[in-house]
Structures are given as C-alpha cells and as structure tokens.
Scaffold this active site. Structure first.
Site, mmCIF file in Angstrom:
data_model
loop_
_atom_site.group_PDB
_atom_site.id
_atom_site.type_symbol
_atom_site.label_atom_id
_atom_site.label_comp_id
_atom_site.label_asym_id
_atom_site.label_seq_id
_atom_site.Cartn_x
_atom_site.Cartn_y
_atom_site.Cartn_z
ATOM 1 N N LEU A 210 0.909 -1.361 -0.073
ATOM 2 C CA LEU A 210 -0.167 0.092 0.017
ATOM 3 C C LEU A 210 0.849 1.373 0.112
ATOM 4 O O LEU A 210 0.576 2.343 -0.686
ATOM 5 C CB LEU A 210 -0.875 0.022 1.017
ATOM 6 C CG LEU A 210 -1.967 -1.033 1.326
ATOM 7 C CD1 LEU A 210 -2.531 -1.209 2.680
ATOM 8 C CD2 LEU A 210 -3.075 -0.973 0.155
ATOM 9 N N MET A 211 1.972 1.152 0.552
ATOM 10 C CA MET A 211 2.942 2.201 0.860
ATOM 11 C C MET A 211 3.535 2.634 -0.433
ATOM 12 O O MET A 211 3.867 3.551 -0.933
ATOM 13 C CB MET A 211 3.752 2.077 2.047
ATOM 14 C CG MET A 211 3.020 2.349 3.395
ATOM 15 S SD MET A 211 4.602 1.573 4.689
ATOM 16 C CE MET A 211 5.042 3.239 4.876
ATOM 17 N N SER A 298 1.813 25.417 1.621
ATOM 18 C CA SER A 298 3.291 25.329 2.315
ATOM 19 C C SER A 298 3.926 24.054 1.622
ATOM 20 O O SER A 298 4.457 23.175 2.076
ATOM 21 C CB SER A 298 3.387 25.120 3.857
ATOM 22 O OG SER A 298 2.141 25.685 4.295
ATOM 23 N N LYS A 300 6.262 21.605 -0.288
ATOM 24 C CA LYS A 300 7.291 20.720 0.185
ATOM 25 C C LYS A 300 8.429 21.182 -0.964
ATOM 26 O O LYS A 300 8.160 21.379 -2.224
ATOM 27 C CB LYS A 300 7.401 19.196 0.334
ATOM 28 C CG LYS A 300 6.509 18.754 1.500
ATOM 29 C CD LYS A 300 6.680 17.352 1.503
ATOM 30 C CE LYS A 300 5.839 16.592 2.706
ATOM 31 N NZ LYS A 300 6.456 16.962 4.006
ATOM 32 N N GLU A 372 0.010 18.504 8.088
ATOM 33 C CA GLU A 372 -1.564 18.314 7.709
ATOM 34 C C GLU A 372 -1.930 16.748 8.379
ATOM 35 O O GLU A 372 -3.258 16.551 8.895
ATOM 36 C CB GLU A 372 -1.764 17.913 6.279
ATOM 37 C CG GLU A 372 -1.384 16.761 5.732
ATOM 38 C CD GLU A 372 0.024 16.415 5.699
ATOM 39 O OE1 GLU A 372 0.757 17.227 5.773
ATOM 40 O OE2 GLU A 372 0.434 15.216 5.542
ATOM 41 N N ARG A 374 -1.597 15.860 11.560
ATOM 42 C CA ARG A 374 -2.172 16.011 12.964
ATOM 43 C C ARG A 374 -3.652 16.692 12.776
ATOM 44 O O ARG A 374 -4.282 16.667 13.570
ATOM 45 C CB ARG A 374 -1.304 16.967 13.689
ATOM 46 C CG ARG A 374 -1.047 18.399 13.246
ATOM 47 C CD ARG A 374 0.201 19.191 13.771
ATOM 48 N NE ARG A 374 1.488 18.785 12.951
ATOM 49 C CZ ARG A 374 2.546 19.025 13.786
ATOM 50 N NH1 ARG A 374 2.693 19.814 14.577
ATOM 51 N NH2 ARG A 374 3.601 18.627 12.868
HETATM 52 N N1 BES Z 1 4.359 13.756 6.179
HETATM 53 C C1 BES Z 1 5.144 14.702 6.690
HETATM 54 C C2 BES Z 1 6.179 14.096 7.550
HETATM 55 C C3 BES Z 1 7.090 13.029 7.011
HETATM 56 C C4 BES Z 1 8.547 13.641 6.543
HETATM 57 C C5 BES Z 1 6.997 11.987 6.851
HETATM 58 C C6 BES Z 1 9.460 12.734 5.975
HETATM 59 C C7 BES Z 1 8.085 10.844 6.021
HETATM 60 C C8 BES Z 1 9.311 11.408 6.005
HETATM 61 C C9 BES Z 1 4.216 15.509 7.301
HETATM 62 O O1 BES Z 1 3.196 15.730 6.874
HETATM 63 C C10 BES Z 1 5.283 16.953 7.413
HETATM 64 O O2 BES Z 1 5.274 17.287 6.330
HETATM 65 N N2 BES Z 1 5.448 17.326 8.710
HETATM 66 C C11 BES Z 1 6.120 18.636 8.671
HETATM 67 C C12 BES Z 1 5.796 19.398 10.000
HETATM 68 C C13 BES Z 1 6.254 20.892 10.024
HETATM 69 C C14 BES Z 1 5.878 21.662 9.110
HETATM 70 C C15 BES Z 1 5.733 21.152 11.656
HETATM 71 C C16 BES Z 1 7.761 18.280 8.732
HETATM 72 O O3 BES Z 1 8.011 17.333 9.785
HETATM 73 O O4 BES Z 1 8.419 18.836 8.209
HETATM 74 ZN ZN ZN Z 2 2.289 14.314 5.931
HETATM 75 ZN ZN ZN Z 3 2.861 17.417 5.344
#
Ligand code: BES
Ligand code: ZN
Ligand code: ZN
Length: 527
Positions: A210-211, A298, A300, A372, A374
């Site tokens: 799934l992942m 925001s 990535k 997102e 959380r």
């Molecule tokens: N899905 C990501 C976290 C993630 C990062 C999972 C790398 C697997 C590998 C999550 O939604 C996220 O982007 N979190 C941010 C939070 C921040 C904006 C406070 C993060 O970790 O940068």
């Molecule tokens: Zn995420």
């Molecule tokens: Zn995220």
C-alpha cells in the site's frame, strides 16, 4: 528419472529457455527440480555445527554437505551464507548454508531485542534471497529452532513491488515452505509456528504494498476498495466507507480542510473486527491516510517528494495489522479508523493562517499546511473517543523531526499509560521492530497552545525544535482516553539497507509489533 546437474553458471541460461514450451517439456525433470533449501549452522567453539535439519540433509546426501563445508574451511559467522551445489541426492539443486550464530542466544539488553530470533530472520532472508538469485523457484527453509522468525525472514525478504514493470523484468515468484523432514513424530507445532510467521509477514507486506504504490495507483478510493477486497473476505471484518457528506455531518472540519485542495474526494474508513465477545469494548486503531503529501500551499521541496506517496503509512499498518489479526483470529474487538485524502495546493486549498474547528470544538490556526497529518488525526481521534474504546492507538508518518531524533532505529511512542508502554515495548523486542518512548511534557503542550487566533496552532512556537514532541502534544489535545498511544512512524517509513531482511523500499513498520501488541492485549482484561 533424469538427473541433470546444473551449475550456477549455466542456470540463468536454462531459466531463459524455460519460456519456450517445447524445451521446458524436454527439460521437465531439471525444471521440476528447481528446489533449494536453506540450512542453518551454529557457531561452536572454533567450528560450526549443523542444525538438526542440516544433519538430516547431510545424511540424505551421504555426508556431502559436511564434506563441502569442511573443504570451504573457516567458520560461518552469523548472517553469512554459502551456497552449495551438487547435493542432488538430498533432492535439492542447491543448498544455502546460513550462519545463525551461537545456540540459545536470548534477550540483548543493549539492543533491546530478542537476538536469537532476529538472527534467524536475517540468516534465512539472506539464504532465501541467494537461492532466488540462482534461479530456485521453490525453497524449503530450515526452521532454525524458531519457525515463526524463519518464515518472517523468508517472506519479508522476497517482497517486491514490481507489478507496474514489464512481465519479463519482474522478479520470479519464489515459493517457500518449512522443512520438517528432521522432525521425528508430530511436526504440527513447528508448522503452526511457521504459519504464524507467514501471516505476520504477509500483514507487513500488505502495508509495504500500500505504501509503495504510486499515489495515482493508491488514491483514497482505490485504498478503500482494497480494504474491502482484502478485509471484507474475513467473516469477522466489516468495512464501512464514509464519504465527504458524512464527515461534514460529523463536523470534521479539520480533516476536510486538508482534503479541500485536491480533486480526489476524501473518504473515512471504519473497519470493525469482531474477534472477541459481541459486547467487549473495542480497541481503536487510527491510521494517518494521506495518499500524497505535497505540503499543500506550504509546498515541500521537490527532492524526495515522491516518497510522500507513503504518507498513508499509518493507515497501511492498520490494514496490515487487521489482516494478520483476522487471520490469526485474535480474540479481541477492534475498530480501525482511517481518514484518507490528498494534501495538495490549489485555489481551493487551505492557506497558512486559516482557522478550522475540529470535531471536539477546538479551533486550530493552520500556520503550516504541511503539518496536515495532525489535522486529519485530530478529527479521527475525536471520532475514536465516541466508541469509548479500552485504548486508542494511532500511527502516523507525522514528522521529519522524528527521523532526526531516532533515524530508523525505532518507532517513537508517546503514551499516557506506562502499562501500555510496557506491553508495546515487549512486543518490539520480540518482533525486532523496536519502539522507543518519548515525552508528553506540558513543556511541549505550551508550544502549541500559544496561538494568536485560535485554541491551538498546528506548529510549535519554536518551529522545528522538538518537532515530533510538539506534534504529539498537539494530538493529545484531542484525546481523553486514559490509554492512548501515538506512534510517529516517519523515521521507519523507508528502508535503505538497515534492516537486512526488508530490502530497499517502503518498510511497513511496525505492523508486526502492532499485531504482537494486540496479541498480548487479547489475552488480558483491560478495565
Ligand atoms: N508527512 C510529513 C512528515 C514526513 C516527513 C514523513 C518525512 C515521512 C518522511 C508531514 O506531514 C510533514 O510534512 N511534517 C512537517 C511538519 C512541520 C511543518 C511542522 C515536517 O516534519 O517537516
Ligand atoms: Zn504528511
Ligand atoms: Zn505534511
């Protein structure tokens, strides 16, 4: 009977020819003999000692196995493998001799793992892979004193996601079975133990599947259909798929705010597993199901953004654990809750600074749309509370920060219950898929309740500092249950080569630990 000895050099050529029907018929005796065996050896003093299975095979081939091993000299260290040929009399075209280390190795305090079991997983995985590489399609596996671990090593090492590749570049499927010829009398216990390992590994492999699937092949609706196909088969499982209107009725604005930016419709899965008595309080399992996380507005950075196809890892582990749990028929009731959506930027998307209201009435200022996970979990946790479960456990690829803290060494566990911590920690030592406890101090709560416009901010006051801890503190605001466990699995999402029996790719961790945790709880009463 026609005996054709095939050396490792000739085998690939023969394998290619097998595609032609006429030839495969004339070589049928050889082809049906594409059976290898994995045999364990123990370290003993300066030498090595064959396992019981090894002794049996050695007898079957008139002592050839021992002789070849002696000729090769040296001892075979734990994790090392030697592939031998020409032992046809035992009925195998190849034998992978694997080192499992010293006999009777138990719990290793430093490593927090039951090391004997872990060595069996590693050794068997190595052996099975090498036999697959020399073209074996059937492999018998020496249980090496722990059939469950042997099966896990075998099946986990053979997983690959290659269904989108051309047929002839996919890895050939290898069928593994438990070697039991050496067992005098009843071999039922060993076979059952092997089967349990197969079930656990298949649960984890489902999570990996799934992942690993690309996000256009694993949208919320495809995920939901798969849940119905995979779990709906079990008499004890009911899969209910809720749509956007249902989430609106339940005032899940926080969840829906994440989904807004995408054309893919959000879905919320509710999976009931009834393994216990009808009135028994259920355990709630909640999994983050972001089928793609671009970060939203925001956004990535581009590098490695493809990995965010696996941001439904929490949901995937819930699915894998439920599959294994139902196959093992664990006597427990479970409610699996999976919010599914994409996090995308668009003119309809959530914007930094927007305020949303969660199901429990708390308002959230979304200063970063990339936090997102959380937001969707907040509503899923509130919904979990409505069932008065005996405990709530959520899993989420929640923060990059947890990967900085623990790497892929262990899943981070945040919990308000030390007795539950003890159970999950023990589970991790047995499965080799470890967990590590993290703090839920007020110190972190203060950093998310400090907010200009709302009750909570979705990012910590000091930005990325203690990022995994502030994320956990945020989730805590949506839980009242006295037994809550939050597992941040972002660090263990992927495997490079750290866990040798997993290979490269999405890891499906910690599915087996979760099943082991449920297994323990199914045998104890929670008030
Ligand atoms: N899905 C990501 C976290 C993630 C990062 C999972 C790398 C697997 C590998 C999550 O939604 C996220 O982007 N979190 C941010 C939070 C921040 C904006 C406070 C993060 O970790 O940068
Ligand atoms: Zn995420
Ligand atoms: Zn995220």
């Amino acid at each position: 009977m026609v005996w054709v000895r095939v050396s490792s050099l000739h085998r690939p050529v023969l394998r290619n020819f097998c595609h032609y029907k006429a030839l495969s018929r004339s070589f049928s005796a050889t082809i049906s003999k594409h059976r290898g065996v994995v045999v364990g050896v123990y370290e003993e003093g300066e030498g090595i000692q064959l396992s019981q299975a090894g002794e049996t095979i050695n007898k079957q081939c008139g002592g050839q196995l021992q002789r070849q091993l002696k000729q090769a000299g040296r001892k075979l260290k734990a994790g090392k493998t030697r592939v031998l040929f020409g032992l046809d009399e035992a009925g195998f075209s190849s034998v992978a001799v694997v080192g499992v280390g010293k006999k009777g190795v138990g719990y290793n305090e430093q490593e927090q793992v039951e090391e004997g079991r872990e060595r069996v997983r590693k050794a068997v995985a190595n052996g099975v892979r090498q036999l697959s590489e020399v073209g074996e399609v059937n492999v018998d596996v020496d249980p090496c004193g722990d059939a469950e671990a042997a099966a896990e090593g075998a099946l986990l090492s053979l997983f690959s996601y290659d269904e989108l590749k051309a047929k002839d570049s996919r890895k050939p499927r290898v069928h593994t079975s438990c070697f039991t010829d050496h067992i005098q009398g009843d071999s039922t216990t060993t076979k059952e133990s092997w089967q349990r390992g197969v079930t656990l590994a298949e649960g984890q492999n489902l999570a990996r599947y799934l992942m690993e699937a690309p996000s256009n092949y694993m949208t919320p609706s495809i995920f939901a259909r798969l849940a119905q196909d995979k779990l709906g088969q079990s008499q004890q499982c009911t899969v209910t798929v809720r749509n956007k209107a249902w989430a609106e009725e339940h005032k899940m604005e926080s969840f829906l705010s994440v989904a807004k930016g995408s054309v893919e419709q959000p879905l919320f899965l509710e999976i009931d597993y009834q393994g216990g008595a009808p009135g028994d309080t259920p355990i709630a399992l909640v999994g983050k199901g972001i089928t793609f996380d671009s970060g939203g507005i925001s956004l990535k950075p581009g590098a490695d953004m493809d990995k965010m196809r696996a941001d439904m890892g929490g949901a995937a582990c819930v699915m894998g654990a439920l599959l294994a749990t139902s196959r093992l028929r664990l006597p427990v009731n479970i409610k699996g809750l999976i919010p599914l959506c994409e996090n995308m930027p668009s003119s309809r998307a959530l914007k930094p600074g927007d305020v949303v209201r969660a199901m429990n009435g708390k308002t959230i200022q979304v200063d970063n749309t990339d936090a997102e996970g959380r937001l969707i979990l907040a509503d899923a946790l509130c919904y979990a509370e409505t069932f008065n479960p005996s405990l709530i456990l959520d899993l989420a690829t929640l923060t990059g920060a947890v990967a900085v803290a623990l790497g892929s060494g262990a899943t981070a566990v945040y919990t308000n219950s030390t007795s539950m911590w003890d159970v999950i920690h023990k589970a991790g030592t047995r499965t080799g898929d470890r967990v590590w406890r993290m703090p839920l101090f007020k110190h972190y709560t203060n950093q998310v309740t400090h907010c200009d416009l709302a009750d909570l901010n979705n990012i910590g006051k000091y930005s990325r500092e203690g990022g995994s801890c502030t994320a956990a503190a945020f989730l805590k605001e949506f839980v009242t249950n006295k037994r809550w466990l939050h597992l941040d699995i972002a660090g263990v999402m992927m495997n490079k080569d750290e866990v040798p029996y997993l290979g490269k790719g999405m890891a499906g961790r910690p599915t087996r630990t979760l099943v082991e945790f449920l297994n323990t709880l199914s045998r104890q009463k929670l008030d």
